[in-house]
Design an enzyme around this catalytic site. Structure first.
Site, mmCIF file in Angstrom:
data_model
loop_
_atom_site.group_PDB
_atom_site.id
_atom_site.type_symbol
_atom_site.label_atom_id
_atom_site.label_comp_id
_atom_site.label_asym_id
_atom_site.label_seq_id
_atom_site.Cartn_x
_atom_site.Cartn_y
_atom_site.Cartn_z
ATOM 1 N N HIS A 107 5.455 6.335 -1.033
ATOM 2 C CA HIS A 107 6.208 5.141 -1.418
ATOM 3 C C HIS A 107 5.405 3.900 -1.039
ATOM 4 O O HIS A 107 4.421 3.989 -0.304
ATOM 5 C CB HIS A 107 7.568 5.112 -0.717
ATOM 6 C CG HIS A 107 7.451 4.915 0.761
ATOM 7 N ND1 HIS A 107 7.151 5.964 1.627
ATOM 8 C CD2 HIS A 107 7.536 3.806 1.541
ATOM 9 C CE1 HIS A 107 7.078 5.490 2.859
ATOM 10 N NE2 HIS A 107 7.309 4.190 2.831
ATOM 11 N N HIS B 19 0.846 -1.192 0.000
ATOM 12 C CA HIS B 19 0.000 0.000 0.000
ATOM 13 C C HIS B 19 0.887 1.250 0.000
ATOM 14 O O HIS B 19 2.080 1.174 0.285
ATOM 15 C CB HIS B 19 -0.911 0.022 1.231
ATOM 16 C CG HIS B 19 -0.149 0.212 2.508
ATOM 17 N ND1 HIS B 19 0.463 -0.848 3.157
ATOM 18 C CD2 HIS B 19 0.138 1.322 3.227
ATOM 19 C CE1 HIS B 19 1.089 -0.382 4.226
ATOM 20 N NE2 HIS B 19 0.916 0.929 4.291
#
Length: 178
Positions: A122, A37
């Site tokens: 990220h 995620h």
């Protein structure tokens, strides 16, 4: 107590491409598909009433859907170049940073402190404990990591459950973007 964070789940094809990169670093604890995620806001452990307030405030976040793509890889370290995590970057940053700021303001309205750390969007690929892991060859091989653009049309409130095999993430609320 509820351990919460807000994030985006990339599409299955993007997750599969990331999983294909996950090898070649001794001592790395690679994430599994369910853990991949992009964190928008870490909330942490809160009591149920605060969790309910956070969920309600997130429901007031408005913004357009937007496109993202993977681009590049990197590492987090503890200053002495002892790696603690490997990650895949995302681009462009403007739309996701805007959403991050809106979510942070919503969480503050729910009574929590604002985010103090700089936001670097990220996807964590691996966690590395103990130091001494050799990551430079992996970084070199995957430096050109890139994906097709994908549309972000919603974000999720996750609850993190810690166990012997690591964290398990459960999406407990979904919030649509315009």
């Amino acid at each position: 107590m509820h351990r919460l964070f807000v994030g985006i789940r990339p599409p299955a094809a993007i997750r599969a491409a990331l999983i294909a990169t996950m090898s070649g670093v001794e001592g790395a604890r690679w994430q599994d598909d369910d853990q991949l995620h992009i964190t928008l806001r870490y909330i942490g452990e809160v009591e149920r009433p605060v969790a309910e307030d956070v969920a309600a405030m997130l429901g007031q976040v408005r913004g357009p859907s937007f496109d993202l793509a993977l681009q590049g890889v990197g590492l987090f370290d503890r200053g002495s170049r002892r790696p603690t995590a490997l990650w895949a970057g995302v681009r462009p940053h403007d739309a996701i940073r805007d959403l991050h700021h809106k979510i942070d303001r919503a969480v503050v309205r729910a009574g929590l402190e604002p985010e103090r750390r700089a936001y670097l969007p990220h996807i964590t690929l691996a966690r590395i404990g103990g130091g001494g892991a050799v990551v430079d060859p992996w970084l070199a091989v995957h430096a050109g990591l890139a994906s097709e653009m994908f549309t972000v049309s919603h974000f999720l409130l996750f609850e993190s459950h810690l166990g012997r095999e690591g964290a398990r993430y459960e999406a407990i609320a979904r919030y649509a973007l315009d």
